[in-house]
Write an enzyme that holds these catalytic residues in place. Structure first.
Site, PDB file in Angstrom:
ATOM      1  N   LEU A  84      -4.301   3.135  10.806  1.00  0.00           N
ATOM      2  CA  LEU A  84      -5.071   3.983   9.997  1.00  0.00           C
ATOM      3  C   LEU A  84      -5.484   3.184   8.919  1.00  0.00           C
ATOM      4  CD1 LEU A  84      -5.951   7.085  10.315  1.00  0.00           C
ATOM      5  CD2 LEU A  84      -4.520   7.407   8.420  1.00  0.00           C
ATOM      6  N   ASP A  85      -6.826   2.614   9.179  1.00  0.00           N
ATOM      7  CA  ASP A  85      -7.416   1.782   8.047  1.00  0.00           C
ATOM      8  C   ASP A  85      -8.371   2.669   7.279  1.00  0.00           C
ATOM      9  OD1 ASP A  85      -8.669  -0.736   7.110  1.00  0.00           O
ATOM     10  OD2 ASP A  85     -10.654  -0.154   7.874  1.00  0.00           O
ATOM     11  N   ASP A 105       0.680  -1.226   0.024  1.00  0.00           N
ATOM     12  CA  ASP A 105       0.037  -0.047   0.017  1.00  0.00           C
ATOM     13  C   ASP A 105       0.888   1.376  -0.102  1.00  0.00           C
ATOM     14  OD1 ASP A 105      -2.182  -1.735   0.466  1.00  0.00           O
ATOM     15  OD2 ASP A 105      -2.090  -1.377   2.489  1.00  0.00           O
ATOM     16  N   ASP A 140      -3.864  -1.866  13.273  1.00  0.00           N
ATOM     17  CA  ASP A 140      -3.852  -1.211  11.924  1.00  0.00           C
ATOM     18  C   ASP A 140      -4.120   0.190  12.115  1.00  0.00           C
ATOM     19  OD1 ASP A 140      -4.245   0.131   9.570  1.00  0.00           O
ATOM     20  OD2 ASP A 140      -6.100  -1.405   8.747  1.00  0.00           O
ATOM     21  N   GLU A 165      -6.251  -7.275  10.975  1.00  0.00           N
ATOM     22  CA  GLU A 165      -7.472  -6.961  10.287  1.00  0.00           C
ATOM     23  C   GLU A 165      -8.551  -7.879  10.580  1.00  0.00           C
ATOM     24  OE1 GLU A 165      -6.389  -3.630   6.940  1.00  0.00           O
ATOM     25  OE2 GLU A 165      -6.276  -5.518   6.226  1.00  0.00           O
ATOM     26  N   GLU A 220       0.415  -3.001  11.131  1.00  0.00           N
ATOM     27  CA  GLU A 220       0.328  -2.880   9.693  1.00  0.00           C
ATOM     28  C   GLU A 220       1.617  -2.186   9.024  1.00  0.00           C
ATOM     29  OE1 GLU A 220      -3.219  -1.657   7.513  1.00  0.00           O
ATOM     30  OE2 GLU A 220      -1.826  -0.879   5.840  1.00  0.00           O
ATOM     31  N   GLU A 221       2.146  -1.142   9.848  1.00  0.00           N
ATOM     32  CA  GLU A 221       3.145  -0.268   9.323  1.00  0.00           C
ATOM     33  C   GLU A 221       4.554  -0.680   9.648  1.00  0.00           C
ATOM     34  OE1 GLU A 221       2.196   1.603   6.794  1.00  0.00           O
ATOM     35  OE2 GLU A 221       0.341   1.531   7.337  1.00  0.00           O
ATOM     36  N   ASP A 272      -0.221   7.736   7.968  1.00  0.00           N
ATOM     37  CA  ASP A 272      -0.192   6.406   8.409  1.00  0.00           C
ATOM     38  C   ASP A 272       0.948   6.577   9.354  1.00  0.00           C
ATOM     39  OD1 ASP A 272      -2.124   4.775   6.919  1.00  0.00           O
ATOM     40  OD2 ASP A 272      -0.962   5.379   4.935  1.00  0.00           O
TER      41      ASP A 272
HETATM   42  O1  F6P Z   1      -7.145  -2.008   4.661  1.00  0.00           O
HETATM   43  C1  F6P Z   1      -7.468  -2.256   3.393  1.00  0.00           C
HETATM   44  C2  F6P Z   1      -8.437  -1.685   2.965  1.00  0.00           C
HETATM   45  O2  F6P Z   1      -8.277  -0.103   2.827  1.00  0.00           O
HETATM   46  C3  F6P Z   1      -9.808  -1.949   4.070  1.00  0.00           C
HETATM   47  O3  F6P Z   1      -9.994  -0.949   4.503  1.00  0.00           O
HETATM   48  C4  F6P Z   1     -10.917  -1.935   2.866  1.00  0.00           C
HETATM   49  O4  F6P Z   1     -11.876  -2.441   3.210  1.00  0.00           O
HETATM   50  C5  F6P Z   1     -10.107  -2.382   1.653  1.00  0.00           C
HETATM   51  O5  F6P Z   1      -8.843  -2.342   1.814  1.00  0.00           O
HETATM   52  C6  F6P Z   1     -10.707  -1.399   0.184  1.00  0.00           C
HETATM   53  O6  F6P Z   1     -10.346  -2.410  -0.720  1.00  0.00           O
HETATM   54  P1  F6P Z   1     -10.395  -1.798  -2.383  1.00  0.00           P
HETATM   55  O7  F6P Z   1      -9.539  -0.833  -2.589  1.00  0.00           O
HETATM   56  O8  F6P Z   1     -10.715  -2.953  -3.108  1.00  0.00           O
HETATM   57  O9  F6P Z   1     -11.919  -1.021  -2.309  1.00  0.00           O
HETATM   58 MN    MN Z   2      -6.542  -1.667   6.841  1.00  0.00          MN
END
Ligand code: F6P
Ligand code: MN
Length: 291
Positions: free
Chosen positions: A87-88, A36, A85, A234, A65-66, A42
């Site tokens: 900052l999700d 990512d 995580d 997650e 995560e980081e 983040d």
């Molecule tokens: O952390 C990963 C994430 O951002 C989740 O929070 C989220 O559900 C998913 O990925 C979004 O995925 P996409 O980019 O396929 O919409």
């Molecule tokens: Mn996340």
């Protein structure tokens, strides 16, 4: 545990305040282990988590995560292993939509947990129109709302409705899904008259499921061959919350997420389906045809 609960609330208050006053949501030049793009936020939120948790003597270690690797703290007397995580949903930052933090606390005895069944608490904060903090322990999920500088208990003993109007999945992956049961399930969701909701932030989409019922899924696909979401910080914590709110958490192969062995690679991915009771029955029906 009280120490960690209070520390996590303080972390989420600090992040919430930071988000409301920060105006530079720029990118750093890095990608993390999962590939990512890393935002400066983040890094800042990861530092807030790390700084607070490093001051808790009851913590054996933590995984984020980081960070590429596990950070070990009090390996002699620490009783808890924390995962997070920070900052999700960070792709929502630039467009001022919901983001969150996810965390899980495992009880350990001088070594890493063996599966998700070693969790004793988990939760998340959702930085939406208001900031909420959800905290789940065995058999109980409670929701707190940030009022001023304090989280106030707002809903106790949350129970996911058995059936809901919405299903959350990234529909644009439909042609890349690899599992026939997944295709059938979502075709049937449409025939049942349900609507798709996808915020692109796991915390926001799971929060809707928790309060309104329905399902949240991220299946494997041709691009994300193991799924997109990460098991340790997650899938495990969210599965724990859902199970303790009378819902269910399985992989697309109908295996309970919390029973998956704790992986060697803390960034390992998994497919995931989080569901209310009736939604689970709908999905598991397909397996009786293909035992
Ligand atoms: O952390 C990963 C994430 O951002 C989740 O929070 C989220 O559900 C998913 O990925 C979004 O995925 P996409 O980019 O396929 O919409
Ligand atoms: Mn996340």
């Amino acid at each position: 545990m009280k120490e960690i609960f209070e520390s996590l609330q303080n972390i989420c208050i600090e992040i919430s305040k930071y988000l409301s006053k920060s105006h530079s949501n720029t990118y750093s030049n890095n990608t993390n282990t999962s590939g990512d793009i890393v935002h400066n936020l983040d890094i800042i939120t990861n530092d807030i988590f790390s700084d607070h948790l490093s001051n808790c003597p009851s913590i054996f270690g933590f995984a984020s995560e980081e960070n590429d690797n596990i950070n070990y703290l009090n390996t002699k007397n620490g009783k808890y292993f924390v995962v997070f995580d920070p900052l999700d949903g960070s792709q929502n930052i630039d467009v001022n939509l919901s983001i969150g933090s996810i965390f899980g606390i495992f009880k350990v005895d001088n070594s890493l947990p063996k599966s998700g069944r070693y969790l004793v608490a988990s939760g998340y904060a959702l930085y939406g129109p208001s900031t909420v903090f959800v905290w789940s322990t065995i058999g109980q999920t409670n929701l707190y709302k940030l009022v001023g500088n304090k989280f106030i208990l707002d809903k106790e003993n949350i129970r996911i409705p058995d059936v809901g109007k919405y299903y959350s999945v990234n529909e644009s992956n439909r042609y890349r899904w690899r599992n026939d049961n997944i295709r059938k399930f979502f075709n049937d969701q449409i025939s049942l008259g349900k609507s798709n909701r996808w915020d692109g932030c796991m915390v926001a989409d799971v929060h809707r499921l928790l309060l309104k019922g329905g399902s949240f899924s991220y299946p494997k696909d041709e691009k994300s061959k193991d799924g997109k979401l990460r098991l340790v910080y997650e899938c495990y914590p969210m599965s724990f919350i859902i199970e303790n709110s009378y819902g269910f958490a399985i992989t697309e192969d109908n295996f309970q997420i919390l029973d998956i062995e704790f992986p060697q690679n803390i960034h390992q991915k998994s497919s995931i389906l989080l569901l209310g009771t009736q939604e689970l029955n709908n999905y598991q029906n397909y397996f009786s045809f293909y035992p």
